[in-house]
Enzyme design. Structure first.
Site, PDB file in Angstrom:
ATOM      1  N   HIS A 210       7.093  38.469  22.495  1.00  0.00           N
ATOM      2  CA  HIS A 210       6.530  37.120  22.640  1.00  0.00           C
ATOM      3  C   HIS A 210       5.810  37.081  23.983  1.00  0.00           C
ATOM      4  CE1 HIS A 210       6.892  32.535  22.550  1.00  0.00           C
ATOM      5  NE2 HIS A 210       6.412  32.823  23.745  1.00  0.00           N
ATOM      6  N   ASN A 292       1.621  25.219  22.813  1.00  0.00           N
ATOM      7  CA  ASN A 292       2.538  24.175  23.271  1.00  0.00           C
ATOM      8  C   ASN A 292       1.764  23.255  24.204  1.00  0.00           C
ATOM      9  OD1 ASN A 292       4.896  24.975  21.898  1.00  0.00           O
ATOM     10  ND2 ASN A 292       5.207  26.605  23.377  1.00  0.00           N
ATOM     11  N   ARG A 294       2.127  20.985  26.536  1.00  0.00           N
ATOM     12  CA  ARG A 294       2.952  20.351  27.577  1.00  0.00           C
ATOM     13  C   ARG A 294       3.240  21.364  28.668  1.00  0.00           C
ATOM     14  NH1 ARG A 294       7.654  23.242  26.260  1.00  0.00           N
ATOM     15  NH2 ARG A 294       7.712  23.712  24.041  1.00  0.00           N
TER      16      ARG A 294
END
Ligand code: ADP
Ligand code: ADP
Ligand code: MG
Length: 454
Positions: A210, A292, A294
């Site tokens: 990841h 994402n 944020r």
């Protein structure tokens, strides 16, 4: 010049403290909100003002949009920072701020909407030439459609919740005949967790890393990246250790993944800070996974190696200021690692709430701890179990690991159980030390006592 006079923090715990710190450095006054059970917490102590917005249950406090908007109006706060979790990725909240004339510190409601609809985001990226792993084109209607796609792409495949987050709503299909049952399980979990049962399918890449990229974008359309983070040490698809740079990163690799992330952000006209997450397979090929919309839990590792204060940048960008950095101004130096310390049993990972009877923080060269915990504070059972982030910096990975190791040995938390002993085991693991790991690290590794099937 300060971008705002007063800002309200719509969150709790360490991230609320983190945002308050950024505001005070910028000369912005702060308003904390808190639930009844959070009265004796550091955000309440550190902020200039504090407003109780409801009882402990999140639905009536940290997720209560009308109460939070009213708190901002009563205190004359001009902006709201949502932190991560809670309302951070709720487009209705961002819209409610806009209609009340309050600046939402984050991207546009449309950005949030696309980021939160992972099936559509995947489809959008694919159409614009950003690679995605083979799978469905948008959400799938029913188990029949899932079976059809899985027949085409082959097993293993992964069913994922389109509205998913925090690793929930996923099921790995190892055998075609299990598809129907797993489809219904994933759908039920997704409905329960996110109020939305839309699923999509991807080829399951067992030996993936990841790797994600931090991006910053201003309102005029300039977008830069701040390098990559490796978040492959996970438990049940949730990150536990993150580091930057990726151990085997090179300037060429960083340029490639950074440019892909900037392109993904540009495709969706992204604003403010965001993270583009990628799957990297064994051959080094990169595939868009999700964005994402944020600030990320693991943002400090990027701050440590770039010297950029991401939360201050978020606030300045939201006020309409242009990016204060060009891509070539971003310089990377050294290595940083973060361990997420949870109030959990380090063997079974069940939450351990209760009163902290002793709390002694580590420190010294290269150590940063982001926490809102203290001795005498009672960890409530109502919220996420993250109680501290220990972040180590070193000239290189070896030094960062050595500092993390000694910091975790210094760190005293008594009265509750924490995952500190678990991290000490990982830090001694030969595979972790050589960097030869992937997201299977814990499930394959008996030394770290994670034997449960994902
Ligand atoms: P990030 O992507 O920022 O590294 P995660 O993916 O781990 O963070 O979590 C995403 C968000 O979901 C975070 O805001 C976190 O607070 C929240 N979250 C993570 N795990 C859980 C959980 N078990 N229950 C509820 N919320 C969670
Ligand atoms: P979330 O929204 O919960 O963060 P992600 O799509 O970012 O969900 O995936 C979270 C984690 O799940 C990844 O970091 C990875 O460990 C695992 N995962 C997701 N997609 C795949 C895939 N196609 N193959 C293998 N693992 C995957
Ligand atoms: Mg993710």
């Amino acid at each position: 010049m300060t971008p705002f006079k007063k800002l309200l923090i719509a969150n709790r715990g360490e991230i609320a403290v983190r945002v308050i710190r950024a505001c005070h450095e910028l000369g912005i006054k702060t308003v904390a909100i808190y639930s009844a059970i959070d009265k004796e917490t550091l955000p309440v102590k550190f902020a200039d003002e504090a407003v109780c917005i409801g009882p402990a249950a999140s639905a009536q406090s940290y997720l209560n949009i009308p109460a939070i908007i009213s708190a901002a109006e009563i205190t004359d706060a001009e902006a709201i920072h949502p932190g991560y979790g809670f309302l951070a990725e709720n487009p209705h909240f961002a819209e409610a701020c806009l209609t009340s004339g309050i600046t939402f510190i984050g991207p546009t409601p449309e950005n949030i909407r696309l980021g939160g609809d992972k099936a559509r985001a995947r489809q959008t990226m694919k159409r614009r030439g950003i690679p995605v792993v083979p799978g469905s084109d948008g959400p799938i209607q029913d188990e029949e459609a899932a079976i059809k796609i899985i027949k085409k792409i082959g097993v293993p495949a992964i069913l994922k919740a389109s509205a998913g987050g925090g690793g929930r709503g996923m099921r790995i299909v190892y055998e075609e005949k299990e598809t129907e049952e797993l489809f219904h399980m994933a759908q039920r979990e997704s409905l329960a967790a996110f109020g939305n049962g839309d699923l999509y399918v991807e080829k399951y890449i067992p030996e993936m890393r990841h790797i994600e990229v931090q991006v910053l974008a201003d309102n005029k359309g300039s977008i830069i990246h701040l390098g990559e983070r490796d978040c492959s040490i996970q438990r049940r698809h949730q990150k536990l250790i993150e580091e930057s740079p990726y151990i085997f990163s090179t300037p060429k690799f960083r340029k490639k993944i950074g440019e892909l992330a900037v392109k993904a952000a540009r495709v969706m006209k992204y604003k403010n800070a965001g993270t583009v997450e990628f799957i990297m397979d064994n051959s080094g090929a990169l595939y868009f996974m999700e964005i994402n919309t944020r600030i990320q839990v693991e943002h400090p590792v990027t701050e440590m190696i770039t010297g950029v204060d991401l939360v201050k940048e978020q606030i300045k960008l939201a006020s309409g200021e242009p990016l204060s950095y060009k891509q070539h101004d971003i310089k990377f130096s050294g290595h940083s690692i973060e361990c997420r310390i949870n109030a959990e049993d380090p063997e079974r990972f069940v939450p351990s709430s209760g009163k902290i009877t002793s709390f002694i923080l580590p420190g010294g060269p290269g150590i940063r701890v982001d926490t809102a915990a203290y001795s005498g504070w009672t960890v409530p059972a109502h919220y996420d179990s993250l109680i501290a982030k220990v972040v180590a910096y070193g000239r290189n990975r070896e030094e960062a690991i050595a500092r993390m190791h000694r910091a975790l040995r210094e760190f005293v938390v008594e009265g509750i159980k924490t995952t500190i002993p678990f991290y000490l085991r990982i830090l001694n693991d030969p595979l972790f030390l050589t960097g030869n790991f992937n997201t299977q690290f814990l499930s394959k590794n008996s030394n770290t006592s994670e034997k449960e099937k994902l």
